[in-house]
Design a protein around this motif. Structure first.
Motif, PDB file in Angstrom:
ATOM      1  N   VAL A  10      87.357 -14.802  37.919  1.00 29.07           N
ATOM      2  CA  VAL A  10      86.315 -14.071  37.222  1.00 29.07           C
ATOM      3  C   VAL A  10      86.154 -12.698  37.860  1.00 29.07           C
ATOM      4  N   LEU A  11      86.019 -11.696  37.009  1.00 31.55           N
ATOM      5  CA  LEU A  11      85.737 -10.344  37.457  1.00 31.55           C
ATOM      6  C   LEU A  11      84.314  -9.997  37.046  1.00 31.55           C
ATOM      7  N   ILE A  12      83.538  -9.554  38.013  1.00 30.90           N
ATOM      8  CA  ILE A  12      82.150  -9.191  37.767  1.00 30.90           C
ATOM      9  C   ILE A  12      81.939  -7.757  38.244  1.00 30.90           C
ATOM     10  N   VAL A  22      77.829 -16.136  33.910  1.00 36.69           N
ATOM     11  CA  VAL A  22      79.223 -16.589  33.846  1.00 36.69           C
ATOM     12  C   VAL A  22      79.683 -17.083  35.213  1.00 36.69           C
ATOM     13  N   LEU A  23      79.355 -16.352  36.257  1.00 29.35           N
ATOM     14  CA  LEU A  23      79.748 -16.755  37.608  1.00 29.35           C
ATOM     15  C   LEU A  23      79.129 -18.091  37.982  1.00 29.35           C
ATOM     16  N   GLN A  24      77.857 -18.284  37.650  1.00 27.04           N
ATOM     17  CA  GLN A  24      77.192 -19.547  37.972  1.00 27.04           C
ATOM     18  C   GLN A  24      77.814 -20.703  37.203  1.00 27.04           C
ATOM     19  N   PRO A  59      81.511  -9.309  31.931  1.00 32.11           N
ATOM     20  CA  PRO A  59      82.345 -10.253  32.681  1.00 32.11           C
ATOM     21  C   PRO A  59      83.689 -10.493  32.000  1.00 32.11           C
ATOM     22  N   TRP A  60      84.664 -10.831  32.821  1.00 34.57           N
ATOM     23  CA  TRP A  60      86.009 -11.187  32.358  1.00 34.57           C
ATOM     24  C   TRP A  60      86.429 -12.423  33.139  1.00 34.57           C
ATOM     25  N   ALA A  61      86.938 -13.410  32.445  1.00 32.36           N
ATOM     26  CA  ALA A  61      87.330 -14.645  33.128  1.00 32.36           C
ATOM     27  C   ALA A  61      88.686 -15.124  32.634  1.00 32.36           C
ATOM     28  N   LEU A  68      89.345 -14.924  28.806  1.00 30.65           N
ATOM     29  CA  LEU A  68      88.059 -14.947  28.116  1.00 30.65           C
ATOM     30  C   LEU A  68      87.279 -13.696  28.506  1.00 30.65           C
ATOM     31  N   ALA A  69      87.347 -12.685  27.662  1.00 28.19           N
ATOM     32  CA  ALA A  69      86.684 -11.419  27.953  1.00 28.19           C
ATOM     33  C   ALA A  69      85.338 -11.370  27.234  1.00 28.19           C
TER      34      ALA A  69
END
Length: 215
Positions: A10-12, A22-24, A59-61, A68-69
């Motif tokens: 994941v990019l935050i 998203v991170l959580q 976010p980008w994952a 999943l952008a």
């Protein structure tokens, strides 16, 4: 045999409103064992990773093979974690993104992972496939015209060219010609006797196209 959970990334960014959610959600999936490993990068502190991946917004994952952008919900992220690596999951990913008009995402996905092209066949033989998805698949296959990857699908296109549904039969006849493989000529010639005049015309054009590629 239990399938190995996928890795994720994941990019935050600092100040991103949706990134914490998203991170959580991905962290929770790690705790549950639905993800094996999670790589986290803050693109403000480390812009290099975003540049490497061509990511411009957060976010980008990435979950397994799935990119999943954008702001995906915890439920959606769980869904893709559970589907990662399965043919049904790949088909769902392709269909859902084409339905949303995200053709470039799928073209990039299949260019980077051509081994998943085979799942397109199952989508093509669905009588009730959404028109936007069918058009998207057509664009994807057109972009692969003459490639080795498309030639490998020729036996499946030949099978679909015998389908009872004229739409499926016609599309498959067109894709046979797109392969550029001279071995598909008998299947195209057979469609010259199809009950549908449209398919007979597709077959004629396909044979002409095939002739041009051989000269």
């Amino acid at each position: 045999m239990t399938q190995t959970p996928p890795d994720a990334e994941v990019l935050i960014a600092t100040g991103c409103a949706h990134c914490p959610t998203v991170l959580q959600a991905l962290t929770d999936l790690i705790k549950e064992g639905l993800l094996r490993e999670l790589r986290v990068s803050n693109i403000v502190a480390d812009p290099g990773r975003a540049q490497e991946l061509g990511v411009r917004t957060t976010p980008w994952a990435r979950i397994g093979p799935f990119t999943l952008a954008g702001n995906y919900s915890p439920k959606e992220l769980r869904h893709w974690a559970e589907q990662a690596g399965s043919e049904a999951g790949i088909a769902d990913y392709i269909r859902s993104h084409l339905k949303e008009g995200e053709l470039q995402t799928i073209e990039t996905f299949l260019r980077q992972q051509p081994e998943w092209l085979k799942v397109i066949i199952g989508l093509l033989e669905q009588d009730d496939l959404e028109i936007q998805v069918r058009l998207g698949l057509d664009a994807v296959l057109e972009s692969l015209a003459g490639s080795d990857e498309l030639k490998q699908l020729a036996p499946e296109f030949a099978r679909l060219s015998e389908n009872d549904n004229a739409q499926i039969r016609g599309d498959a006849t067109h894709y046979l010609a797109l392969t550029g493989d001279p071995d598909v000529r008998p299947q195209l010639e057979k469609r010259l006797e199809d009950d549908s005049p449209d398919i007979r015309e597709i077959a004629r054009e396909g044979l002409e196209q095939l002739e041009q590629t051989q000269t």
